[in-house]
Design a protein around this motif. Structure first.
Motif, PDB file in Angstrom:
ATOM      1  N   TRP A 160       0.437  10.772  14.894  1.00  0.00           N
ATOM      2  CA  TRP A 160       0.851  11.298  15.950  1.00  0.00           C
ATOM      3  C   TRP A 160      -0.663  11.297  16.998  1.00  0.00           C
ATOM      4  O   TRP A 160      -0.054  11.568  17.663  1.00  0.00           O
TER       5      TRP A 160
ATOM      6  N   TYR B 164      -2.553  -1.459   9.682  1.00  0.00           N
ATOM      7  CA  TYR B 164      -3.035  -0.210   9.820  1.00  0.00           C
ATOM      8  C   TYR B 164      -2.006   1.415  11.235  1.00  0.00           C
ATOM      9  O   TYR B 164      -2.076   2.230  10.929  1.00  0.00           O
TER      10      TYR B 164
ATOM     11  N   LEU C 297      -0.890  12.864  10.294  1.00  0.00           N
ATOM     12  CA  LEU C 297      -1.031  12.755  11.161  1.00  0.00           C
ATOM     13  C   LEU C 297      -1.480  11.901  12.059  1.00  0.00           C
ATOM     14  O   LEU C 297      -0.939  11.345  13.684  1.00  0.00           O
ATOM     15  N   PRO C 298      -1.756  10.321  11.793  1.00  0.00           N
ATOM     16  CA  PRO C 298      -2.271   9.058  12.685  1.00  0.00           C
ATOM     17  C   PRO C 298      -0.984   9.001  13.270  1.00  0.00           C
ATOM     18  O   PRO C 298      -1.731   8.404  13.886  1.00  0.00           O
TER      19      PRO C 298
ATOM     20  N   THR D  28       1.413   5.053  -2.622  1.00  0.00           N
ATOM     21  CA  THR D  28       0.940   5.647  -1.699  1.00  0.00           C
ATOM     22  C   THR D  28       2.257   7.127  -2.050  1.00  0.00           C
ATOM     23  O   THR D  28       1.549   8.092  -2.300  1.00  0.00           O
TER      24      THR D  28
ATOM     25  N   PHE E  79       0.765  15.393   4.652  1.00  0.00           N
ATOM     26  CA  PHE E  79       0.049  15.823   6.509  1.00  0.00           C
ATOM     27  C   PHE E  79      -1.257  14.951   7.232  1.00  0.00           C
ATOM     28  O   PHE E  79      -0.522  14.605   8.268  1.00  0.00           O
ATOM     29  N   LEU E  80      -1.825  14.544   5.344  1.00  0.00           N
ATOM     30  CA  LEU E  80      -2.723  13.211   6.143  1.00  0.00           C
ATOM     31  C   LEU E  80      -2.563  12.288   6.494  1.00  0.00           C
ATOM     32  O   LEU E  80      -2.377  11.352   7.166  1.00  0.00           O
ATOM     33  N   ILE E  81      -0.947  12.033   5.941  1.00  0.00           N
ATOM     34  CA  ILE E  81      -0.607  11.016   6.313  1.00  0.00           C
ATOM     35  C   ILE E  81       0.231  10.460   8.058  1.00  0.00           C
ATOM     36  O   ILE E  81      -0.203  10.052   8.733  1.00  0.00           O
TER      37      ILE E  81
ATOM     38  N   ILE F 224       0.818  -1.210  -0.017  1.00  0.00           N
ATOM     39  CA  ILE F 224      -0.577  -0.101   0.186  1.00  0.00           C
ATOM     40  C   ILE F 224       0.498   1.313   0.256  1.00  0.00           C
ATOM     41  O   ILE F 224       0.600   1.530  -0.938  1.00  0.00           O
TER      42      ILE F 224
ATOM     43  N   VAL G 121       5.343   5.262   3.707  1.00  0.00           N
ATOM     44  CA  VAL G 121       4.758   5.580   3.486  1.00  0.00           C
ATOM     45  C   VAL G 121       6.088   7.130   3.174  1.00  0.00           C
ATOM     46  O   VAL G 121       6.204   7.632   2.298  1.00  0.00           O
TER      47      VAL G 121
ATOM     48  N   LEU H 273       1.323   2.011   8.852  1.00  0.00           N
ATOM     49  CA  LEU H 273       1.482   2.480   7.804  1.00  0.00           C
ATOM     50  C   LEU H 273       2.104   4.103   7.206  1.00  0.00           C
ATOM     51  O   LEU H 273       2.982   3.644   6.085  1.00  0.00           O
ATOM     52  N   PRO H 274       1.905   4.858   7.812  1.00  0.00           N
ATOM     53  CA  PRO H 274       2.733   6.096   7.900  1.00  0.00           C
ATOM     54  C   PRO H 274       4.229   6.049   7.951  1.00  0.00           C
ATOM     55  O   PRO H 274       5.060   6.436   6.751  1.00  0.00           O
TER      56      PRO H 274
END
Lengths: 282, 321
Positions: free
Chosen positions: B149, B198, B146-147, B125, B142-144, B121, B205, B201-202
């Motif tokens: 943190w 889950y 954020l989770p 991405t 930012f969206l990647i 994934i 990426v 994942l960040p």
């Protein structure tokens, strides 16, 4: 879903009915990227939605209600845990940010020195060792000290948090210092400012955004910690994550959703501030 | 001092420069001292509270367990023997017992699988983000980020809400009439796998993105001009550039996945133990600190191997692009 890929070729040059050849496109990648966002956010969205559920069941929707927020905010256990979290977080943030600032000043904007690689390795050490190992090792050390000195207290927990907060505080401060150039400080020194004056009037204000960012990250990391706190915290030192961890293992109610939503909100607000604040400064 | 003994008295210039050199050296030494002074609070804290405990763990792994937790100061290699063998209390014989080995193997397997899952994934991405216009790129990043943190515990809890017997997936499937009985999703190895992907994942990426950001698309254009297909461009142009990021991302997912505690605790239930839970248990209820210490050291050894792989494949500077 609409095609969102960037069209790099000039429009009009290609015959109608055929999409212009896009250099950067790879088949299926955009779908996977959107799927990635979906995977990252869907569970949190579910959590937040059901925190407003009136029903006792966590995932059966009945009607909108704020009762679980009321119940969470009135819960004595949650209040105490939040206080402990704030205390530990505040001390760990202050101390780690102070130490990290000094360390960043020593490791940037200078010629390299012997042992610099080792210094980085030591500072980033908390990031490289699995957290569970750090947790039990710290437990063993503190148990030994307690046995030898008989001194107990919440100071141990604060110290443990300070250690793993240092690298998180250090990174943004160091990044900020590396972006700053020396001209303003040299100008001030040319105008007969003493080194202390230069530091207070020029260097410190310039590096402040980095320090604020570092402090925020340190606080978020301390506030979110579970594993090390779980091992090190004594009785009466239950932090908020440990409290809700207990709730999750005993059987969950929407109250857990409500507290969780509040904690997520706190982190999101802090990090979003930091992100957009940092952008404007550039 | 050496300046006074300068052998050529005819001109004072060499003596001056020598003196200047010494003065500069003195200043540099002073600066160096200041720098170590500035570093010392952070370094001392980390060395004393972060690194010293690891040596305690090393010592403890060679001791006997105390009756109520802690250790007895008697040398013993039982903690390591216990990994592979079970000691029969009556006959004092050792029989091979793979139970702990299985826990380690399951942990390595789950960590590897979740690394592969995140890679599948994470790479597309990261590539997709790297090919957005710069303004959109920042929003995506930012969206990647954020989770990453937001609290891992809470994110895992959110995953519980999805996978539970009366969780979102089962409710939707039952409403659609696809199933009558809820599927058993939670408290399985599969749930732990999903939870790990889950969670981390960040981490996959971001480093891949950092590597791909440097990709020069003129190379891609050149490849297409030379009749490369999309697949060939991916394999021969994009992947080599992404490689350091790929390796870094894999390490960043594998290492925390291997030592995971929260994910298996909440999503794996009692049956799907991983190393992290096993270590925690040894320092809690069953109270065998030496065994827990030995397990920690073995976990660290595996992590060290992973880090060495990283240094070998990503840390080295490449001669050409």
């Amino acid at each position: 879903m609409a095609d969102r890929t960037l069209q790099t070729t000039a429009p009009g040059g290609k015959p109608a009915g055929r999409r212009p050849f896009d250099l950067k496109r790879q088949t299926g990648f955009s779908e996977i990227a959107w799927f990635c966002l979906f995977v990252l956010y869907a569970p949190i969205a579910v959590l937040i939605v059901f925190s407003f559920n009136d029903n006792r069941s966590v995932t059966l929707w009945t009607e909108f209600s704020l009762r679980w927020y009321r119940s969470a905010l009135n819960n004595q256990g949650i209040q105490n845990a939040a206080m402990i979290s704030l205390q530990v977080g505040a001390v760990a943030t202050l101390v780690s940010t102070f130490f990290a600032t000094l360390a960043a000043l020593a490791t940037t904007r200078n010629e390299r020195f012997r042992g610099e690689g080792l210094v980085y390795a030591v500072i980033n050490q908390p990031l490289m060792i699995p957290e569970i190992v750090t947790a039990v090792a710290t437990l063993a050390l503190f148990a030994l000290i307690k046995q030898l000195t008989g001194v107990g207290g919440i100071g141990y927990l604060m110290l443990a948090h300070t250690v793993f907060c240092i690298p998180f505080a250090y990174m943004p401060i160091r990044a900020r210092l590396e972006d700053m150039n020396l001209t303003l400080e040299q100008a001030a020194a040319d105008l007969y400012a003493t080194p202390l004056q230069v530091f207070r009037r020029i260097t410190l204000p310039l590096m402040m955004p980095g320090i604020v960012a570092g402090a925020m990250l340190a606080f978020v990391v301390s506030f979110d910690d579970v594993i090390i706190t779980l091992m090190v915290a004594g009785p009466g030192e239950t932090t908020l994550p440990i409290y809700i961890f207990g709730q999750m293992r005993r059987g969950i109610t929407p109250e857990t959703n409500a507290v969780s939503t509040l904690i997520v909100l706190l982190s999101v607000v802090l990090v979003a501030l930091l992100f957009f604040f940092g952008k404007r400064r550039r | 001092m050496a300046a006074e003994t300068a052998s050529v008295p005819a001109t004072s210039a060499p003596a001056e420069t020598e003196r200047l050199r010494l003065a500069k050296a003195a200043i540099r030494r002073g600066k160096l001292r200041t720098r170590w002074l500035l570093l010392s609070p952070a370094l001392l804290t980390i060395v004393l509270v972060g690194l010293l405990p690891l040596s305690i763990i090393l010592v403890y792994s060679f001791l006997e367990p105390g009756t109520y937790g802690g250790v007895r100061w008697v040398f013993s290699t039982d903690a390591y023997v216990q990994f592979l063998f079970e000691r029969d209390l009556f006959e004092d014989t050792l029989t091979f017992n793979p139970a702990y080995l299985e826990i380690f193997w399951r942990s390595v397997e789950l960590a590897l699988l979740s690394t592969v899952g995140s890679l599948l994934i994470g790479f597309p991405t990261a590539y997709f983000i790297a090919t957005r216009p710069p303004s959109r790129r920042n929003l995506w990043l930012f969206l990647i980020t954020l989770p990453f943190w937001t609290n891992l515990l809470i994110r895992t809890f959110a995953m519980m809400l999805i996978l539970r017997d009366e969780g979102v997936i089962n409710i939707i499937l039952m409403k659609l009439g696809l199933i009558d009985q809820p599927l058993v999703l939670i408290y399985t190895d599969g749930a732990v796998f999903l939870g790990l992907v889950y969670s981390y994942l960040p981490f996959m990426v971001l480093p891949i993105y950092a590597a791909l950001e440097k990709l020069d698309f003129r190379l891609v254009e050149a490849a297409y001009d030379l009749y490369a297909t999309r697949g060939k461009v991916l394999r021969h142009v994009i992947l080599p550039v992404a490689k350091p990021g790929l390796v870094a991302g894999c390490i960043l997912v594998f290492v925390p996945g291997l030592g995971a505690y929260i994910t298996p605790e909440l999503l794996g239930g009692g049956k799907s133990l991983m190393i992290g839970n096993m270590i925690a248990i040894q320092f809690g209820n069953s109270r065998n600190w030496p065994f827990g210490s030995a397990a920690s050291l073995i976990l660290m050894a595996i992590v060290l191997v992973a880090l060495l792989v990283y240094v070998r494949y990503a840390g080295r500077r490449r001669g050409h692009g």
